[in-house]
Design an enzyme around this catalytic site. Structure first.
Site, mmCIF file in Angstrom:
data_model
loop_
_atom_site.group_PDB
_atom_site.id
_atom_site.type_symbol
_atom_site.label_atom_id
_atom_site.label_comp_id
_atom_site.label_asym_id
_atom_site.label_seq_id
_atom_site.Cartn_x
_atom_site.Cartn_y
_atom_site.Cartn_z
ATOM 1 N N ARG A 259 -0.505 -11.203 -5.643
ATOM 2 C CA ARG A 259 -1.776 -10.926 -4.975
ATOM 3 C C ARG A 259 -2.758 -10.350 -5.978
ATOM 4 O O ARG A 259 -2.402 -9.490 -6.784
ATOM 5 C CB ARG A 259 -1.582 -9.955 -3.802
ATOM 6 C CG ARG A 259 -0.761 -10.565 -2.675
ATOM 7 C CD ARG A 259 -0.624 -9.647 -1.486
ATOM 8 N NE ARG A 259 0.294 -10.217 -0.500
ATOM 9 C CZ ARG A 259 0.721 -9.603 0.588
ATOM 10 N NH1 ARG A 259 0.301 -8.376 0.844
ATOM 11 N NH2 ARG A 259 1.550 -10.189 1.424
ATOM 12 N N ARG A 274 0.097 -0.605 -5.676
ATOM 13 C CA ARG A 274 -0.664 -1.861 -5.605
ATOM 14 C C ARG A 274 -0.531 -2.606 -6.928
ATOM 15 O O ARG A 274 -1.205 -2.275 -7.903
ATOM 16 C CB ARG A 274 -2.149 -1.585 -5.331
ATOM 17 C CG ARG A 274 -2.450 -1.061 -3.940
ATOM 18 C CD ARG A 274 -3.947 -0.873 -3.759
ATOM 19 N NE ARG A 274 -4.278 -0.265 -2.494
ATOM 20 C CZ ARG A 274 -4.532 -0.946 -1.373
ATOM 21 N NH1 ARG A 274 -4.479 -2.265 -1.382
ATOM 22 N NH2 ARG A 274 -4.840 -0.313 -0.259
ATOM 23 N N GLU A 348 2.003 2.354 4.173
ATOM 24 C CA GLU A 348 2.604 1.155 4.751
ATOM 25 C C GLU A 348 3.769 0.607 3.926
ATOM 26 O O GLU A 348 3.680 0.474 2.717
ATOM 27 C CB GLU A 348 1.547 0.058 4.894
ATOM 28 C CG GLU A 348 2.068 -1.238 5.485
ATOM 29 C CD GLU A 348 1.090 -2.390 5.342
ATOM 30 O OE1 GLU A 348 1.559 -3.525 5.146
ATOM 31 O OE2 GLU A 348 -0.135 -2.158 5.401
ATOM 32 N N SER A 351 4.812 -4.735 7.827
ATOM 33 C CA SER A 351 3.789 -5.216 8.749
ATOM 34 C C SER A 351 4.402 -6.306 9.617
ATOM 35 O O SER A 351 4.876 -7.323 9.111
ATOM 36 C CB SER A 351 2.587 -5.760 7.976
ATOM 37 O OG SER A 351 1.526 -6.052 8.856
ATOM 38 N N ARG A 390 6.687 -1.280 -3.980
ATOM 39 C CA ARG A 390 5.994 -0.333 -3.104
ATOM 40 C C ARG A 390 6.972 0.600 -2.391
ATOM 41 O O ARG A 390 6.741 1.810 -2.304
ATOM 42 C CB ARG A 390 5.156 -1.096 -2.086
ATOM 43 C CG ARG A 390 4.484 -0.211 -1.040
ATOM 44 C CD ARG A 390 3.691 -1.045 -0.058
ATOM 45 N NE ARG A 390 2.534 -1.633 -0.677
ATOM 46 C CZ ARG A 390 1.277 -1.371 -0.328
ATOM 47 N NH1 ARG A 390 1.034 -0.513 0.644
ATOM 48 N NH2 ARG A 390 0.277 -1.951 -0.936
#
Length: 426
Positions: A259, A274, A348, A351, A390
């Site tokens: 990403r 990130r 987070e 999801s 993460r």
């Protein structure tokens, strides 16, 4: 993608539903207008084509005197038909683009709101740890244990990249193995998939046309780098008509992910939160077109992810995501956030989304219903199994000791050779 016939028959209901996601009602009017204009032009073009064909077929039987006028008329109709077909091509492209930009209907039960400040905490599980020493953040823990090469890898691969090593590298792989074993025990098919994708699957998943700036594109190969195994799994059975007896199909997809983090300028620039490339185990479900069925699976996926965080012994909270924060494809979304001591907040880790038939309409994935024999679009759902690095951030921060070592929860120990802790002083 939504059903245009349903939109036309239930325009006011559709407008109210999509307005909850901030979608302008005038865009629905434009969509319907384009559809009606397109169909009108299709009917006109078909009539012209039929007339032209009749004229062309009559040339052989016509007299010598009649033929020139018939040929001239056929040529005139051909030019008119060409013009209409060109107009129709433009209209179809416009209509298709508008359809691809329609978000999914949100569940009537999810909270309304324009952004993440309106997300609702459903429950908190576990209590954030109280330390009897000054805890270190994950970057300090990596440095004192020789677990990373963050500065060196930045010189090689640029910012938002990572290279972890020794115990931490093995921990990353161990967590994925634990999650894959868990998913297999729940009936999922473990599957490794490429991170390369053609363009169509990005439209099928819903990345395009919404998030082009987040995707890595390789023009020389006309291929994209995938941001999640969901992208690949969602198109794996595209254009097929399944038997209802094949459903549900459960995939545990493992893949590298990429990403651009284009919208994260200045956010989490240090460490592992990130990064541009990461590893992810993804839960993906294909089930019947029945909201009760897909909601049942939605709760099941959520429960599995809660099991994962409980096995990792991390305090976490479950959020019901509001309409303005859930994204175009989502009908209902839950997020799980683990406690990060150094930031004194939850971040987070998972999801969990019910997409209903929105993706299936884009990939043309259907099944034949046993009860009535009708062909219907499937429902699809997805949820993070685990994403690293993460997830390593809350893990090593919550389980750290004063000497910099990190405790290993009991459920994870078999995947690390029985170790109870890791670190230089372990």
């Amino acid at each position: 993608m939504l059903d245009i016939k349903y939109i036309i028959d239930n325009t006011d209901t559709v407008k109210k539903s999509l307005a909850r996601k901030g979608f302008p009602s005038e865009n629905i009017d434009s969509l319907i207008s384009s559809y009606l204009e397109m169909n009108k032009l299709k009917t006109s073009s078909q009539a012209l084509a039929e007339t032209k064909n009749k004229l062309s077929n009559s040339i052989k039987s016509a007299s010598a005197e009649e033929r020139p006028s018939i040929i001239a008329k056929s040529k005139e109709l051909g030019e008119e038909l060409k013009k209409e077909q060109e107009e129709l091509s433009v209209l179809e492209a416009k209509f298709n683009d508008m359809m691809l930009r329609l978000p999914n209907y949100p569940s009537p039960d999810c909270p309304d709101g324009p952004d993440d400040t309106h997300n609702v905490v459903i429950r908190k599980v576990g209590t954030p740890r109280t330390f009897d020493f000054t805890p270190k953040d994950h970057i300090e823990l990596m440095e004192i244990n020789d677990w990373s090469e963050m500065e060196r890898i930045a010189k090689v691969s640029g910012s938002r990249t990572y290279a972890i090593k020794n115990d931490l590298a093995q921990l990353e792989l161990a967590i994925h193995m634990m999650v894959l074993d868990k998913l297999r025990s729940h009936g999922f098919t473990v599957i490794t998939v490429p991170a390369l994708s053609k363009e169509r699957p990005l439209y099928g998943q819903g990345y395009l046309p919404f998030s082009r700036d987040e995707i890595y594109y390789m023009p020389a190969d006309d291929l994209y780098l995938s941001g999640t195994a969901e992208l690949i799994l969602n198109s794996l059975r595209a254009d097929e008509i399944l038997s209802e007896n094949e459903l549900p199909i459960l995939y545990a997809g493992f893949s590298p992910c990429f990403r651009r983090e284009a919208g994260a300028a200045g956010k989490d620039t240090r460490g592992l939160v990130r990064v541009h490339q990461f590893m992810k185990t993804e839960q993906f479900v294909i089930c019947k077109n029945d909201i009760a069925e897909s909601e049942k699976w939605h709760q099941k996926l959520l429960a599995i992810s809660e099991e994962v965080l409980q096995d990792l012994e991390l305090p976490y909270q479950v959020l019901d995501i509001c309409t303005g924060d859930m994204g175009a494809p989502k009908y209902r979304q839950y997020d799980l956030e683990a406690w990060v001591p150094s930031q004194n907040c939850y971040r987070e880790t998972h999801s969990c989304s019910n997409i209903t038939d929105w993706q299936a309409r884009r990939t043309n994935l259907r099944y034949r219903d046993n009860a009535d024999g009708k062909v219907k679009y499937v429902h699809t759902l997805n949820n993070t199994g685990i994403a690293t690095p993460r997830a390593l951030v809350p893990f090593i921060e919550n389980h750290q000791n004063a000497d910099g070592t990190v405790n290993i929860p009991e459920k994870l120990r078999p995947y690390l050779g029985g170790k109870t802790k890791i670190g230089k002083n372990a």
